[in-house]
Design a protein around this motif. Structure first.
Motif, PDB file in Angstrom:
ATOM      1  N   ASN A   1      55.595 130.168  17.813  1.00 45.08           N
ATOM      2  CA  ASN A   1      56.152 130.198  19.176  1.00 45.08           C
ATOM      3  C   ASN A   1      56.675 128.826  19.590  1.00 45.08           C
ATOM      4  O   ASN A   1      56.447 128.373  20.726  1.00 45.08           O
ATOM      5  CB  ASN A   1      55.116 130.705  20.188  1.00 45.08           C
ATOM      6  CG  ASN A   1      54.805 132.166  20.002  1.00 45.08           C
ATOM      7  OD1 ASN A   1      55.595 132.909  19.435  1.00 45.08           O
ATOM      8  ND2 ASN A   1      53.637 132.587  20.465  1.00 45.08           N
ATOM      9  N   THR A   2      57.365 128.187  18.690  1.00 41.72           N
ATOM     10  CA  THR A   2      57.837 126.821  18.917  1.00 41.72           C
ATOM     11  C   THR A   2      59.305 126.687  18.511  1.00 41.72           C
ATOM     12  O   THR A   2      59.717 127.209  17.477  1.00 41.72           O
ATOM     13  CB  THR A   2      56.985 125.813  18.133  1.00 41.72           C
ATOM     14  OG1 THR A   2      55.614 125.937  18.542  1.00 41.72           O
ATOM     15  CG2 THR A   2      57.448 124.391  18.380  1.00 41.72           C
TER      16      THR A   2
ATOM     17  N   ARG B   1      63.840 127.565  15.281  1.00 36.27           N
ATOM     18  CA  ARG B   1      62.699 128.164  15.948  1.00 36.27           C
ATOM     19  C   ARG B   1      61.738 128.728  14.924  1.00 36.27           C
ATOM     20  O   ARG B   1      62.149 129.199  13.864  1.00 36.27           O
ATOM     21  CB  ARG B   1      63.159 129.267  16.905  1.00 36.27           C
ATOM     22  CG  ARG B   1      64.097 130.275  16.274  1.00 36.27           C
ATOM     23  CD  ARG B   1      64.798 131.116  17.309  1.00 36.27           C
ATOM     24  NE  ARG B   1      63.900 132.086  17.920  1.00 36.27           N
ATOM     25  CZ  ARG B   1      64.186 132.750  19.037  1.00 36.27           C
ATOM     26  NH1 ARG B   1      65.321 132.536  19.655  1.00 36.27           N
ATOM     27  NH2 ARG B   1      63.344 133.617  19.523  1.00 36.27           N
TER      28      ARG B   1
ATOM     29  N   SER C   1      67.991 134.857  20.197  1.00 36.08           N
ATOM     30  CA  SER C   1      66.880 135.559  19.567  1.00 36.08           C
ATOM     31  C   SER C   1      67.234 136.017  18.151  1.00 36.08           C
ATOM     32  O   SER C   1      66.348 136.242  17.330  1.00 36.08           O
ATOM     33  CB  SER C   1      66.469 136.757  20.420  1.00 36.08           C
ATOM     34  OG  SER C   1      67.573 137.626  20.608  1.00 36.08           O
TER      35      SER C   1
ATOM     36  N   ASN D   1      59.059 131.547  14.912  1.00 37.39           N
ATOM     37  CA  ASN D   1      58.562 132.663  15.718  1.00 37.39           C
ATOM     38  C   ASN D   1      57.068 132.912  15.533  1.00 37.39           C
ATOM     39  O   ASN D   1      56.448 133.588  16.360  1.00 37.39           O
ATOM     40  CB  ASN D   1      59.347 133.932  15.383  1.00 37.39           C
ATOM     41  CG  ASN D   1      60.813 133.791  15.740  1.00 37.39           C
ATOM     42  OD1 ASN D   1      61.159 133.208  16.767  1.00 37.39           O
ATOM     43  ND2 ASN D   1      61.686 134.306  14.890  1.00 37.39           N
TER      44      ASN D   1
ATOM     45  N   SER E   1      54.575 129.571  25.801  1.00 35.95           N
ATOM     46  CA  SER E   1      53.370 130.369  26.045  1.00 35.95           C
ATOM     47  C   SER E   1      53.612 131.849  25.794  1.00 35.95           C
ATOM     48  O   SER E   1      52.710 132.653  25.974  1.00 35.95           O
ATOM     49  CB  SER E   1      52.881 130.150  27.472  1.00 35.95           C
ATOM     50  OG  SER E   1      53.877 130.556  28.403  1.00 35.95           O
ATOM     51  N   ARG E   2      54.830 132.196  25.403  1.00 33.74           N
ATOM     52  CA  ARG E   2      55.189 133.587  25.115  1.00 33.74           C
ATOM     53  C   ARG E   2      55.816 133.671  23.740  1.00 33.74           C
ATOM     54  O   ARG E   2      56.365 132.696  23.226  1.00 33.74           O
ATOM     55  CB  ARG E   2      56.166 134.118  26.165  1.00 33.74           C
ATOM     56  CG  ARG E   2      55.598 134.269  27.556  1.00 33.74           C
ATOM     57  CD  ARG E   2      54.654 135.433  27.640  1.00 33.74           C
ATOM     58  NE  ARG E   2      54.192 135.679  29.006  1.00 33.74           N
ATOM     59  CZ  ARG E   2      53.125 135.121  29.543  1.00 33.74           C
ATOM     60  NH1 ARG E   2      52.398 134.290  28.831  1.00 33.74           N
ATOM     61  NH2 ARG E   2      52.785 135.407  30.782  1.00 33.74           N
ATOM     62  N   ASN E   3      55.785 134.862  23.178  1.00 32.08           N
ATOM     63  CA  ASN E   3      56.469 135.119  21.920  1.00 32.08           C
ATOM     64  C   ASN E   3      57.952 134.810  22.101  1.00 32.08           C
ATOM     65  O   ASN E   3      58.555 135.220  23.091  1.00 32.08           O
ATOM     66  CB  ASN E   3      56.274 136.582  21.521  1.00 32.08           C
ATOM     67  CG  ASN E   3      56.807 136.880  20.147  1.00 32.08           C
ATOM     68  OD1 ASN E   3      58.011 136.752  19.886  1.00 32.08           O
ATOM     69  ND2 ASN E   3      55.921 137.286  19.251  1.00 32.08           N
ATOM     70  N   LEU E   4      58.530 134.088  21.159  1.00 29.53           N
ATOM     71  CA  LEU E   4      59.921 133.665  21.304  1.00 29.53           C
ATOM     72  C   LEU E   4      60.893 134.840  21.367  1.00 29.53           C
ATOM     73  O   LEU E   4      61.987 134.710  21.916  1.00 29.53           O
ATOM     74  CB  LEU E   4      60.314 132.728  20.171  1.00 29.53           C
ATOM     75  CG  LEU E   4      59.561 131.398  20.083  1.00 29.53           C
ATOM     76  CD1 LEU E   4      60.235 130.488  19.072  1.00 29.53           C
ATOM     77  CD2 LEU E   4      59.411 130.733  21.420  1.00 29.53           C
TER      78      LEU E   4
END
Length: 115
Positions: free
Chosen positions: A76-77, A71, A53, A73, A25-28
């Motif tokens: 967001n998954t 990932r 990151s 980005n 639910s947030r930016n990776l």
């Protein structure tokens, strides 16, 4: 509040493949590290793979060469591509994300490897 939702689990035959997804639910980029953990029946939760990151990855010896963490980005998954699945990979798989404010877990997705 951070929410992580796993999907993609299921029943697969030995040697088969699955791709797990973890939608955040947030930016990776808000997470220092994200990872996949699993809990086999009757056993403790164990690390499968992590990704930072910056994209650095780490794998448990038992999955090296078979599993790939990645990932997206934009979406967001986070993903876990699992190839060459073995019966011992049977477990509940959990997504984890860590940032300064804390560590967050999804509810898990079940993977069963059986003929």
């Amino acid at each position: 509040q951070v929410q992580l939702v796993e999907s993609g689990g299921g029943l697969v035959q030995p040697g088969g493949s699955l791709r797990l997804s973890c939608a955040a639910s947030r930016n990776l980029f808000s997470f220092n590290v994200m990872g996949w953990y699993r809990q086999p029946p009757g056993k403790q939760r164990e690390l499968v793979a992590t990704i930072t990151s910056r994209g650095s990855t780490n794998y448990a010896d038992s999955v090296k060469g078979r599993f790939t963490i990645s990932r997206d980005n934009v979406k967001n998954t986070m993903y876990l591509q699992m190839n060459g699945l073995k019966p011992e990979d049977t477990a509940d798989y959990y997504c984890n994300a860590v940032r300064t404010e804390g560590s967050y877990w999804g509810r898990g997705t079940q993977v069963t490897v059986s003929s």
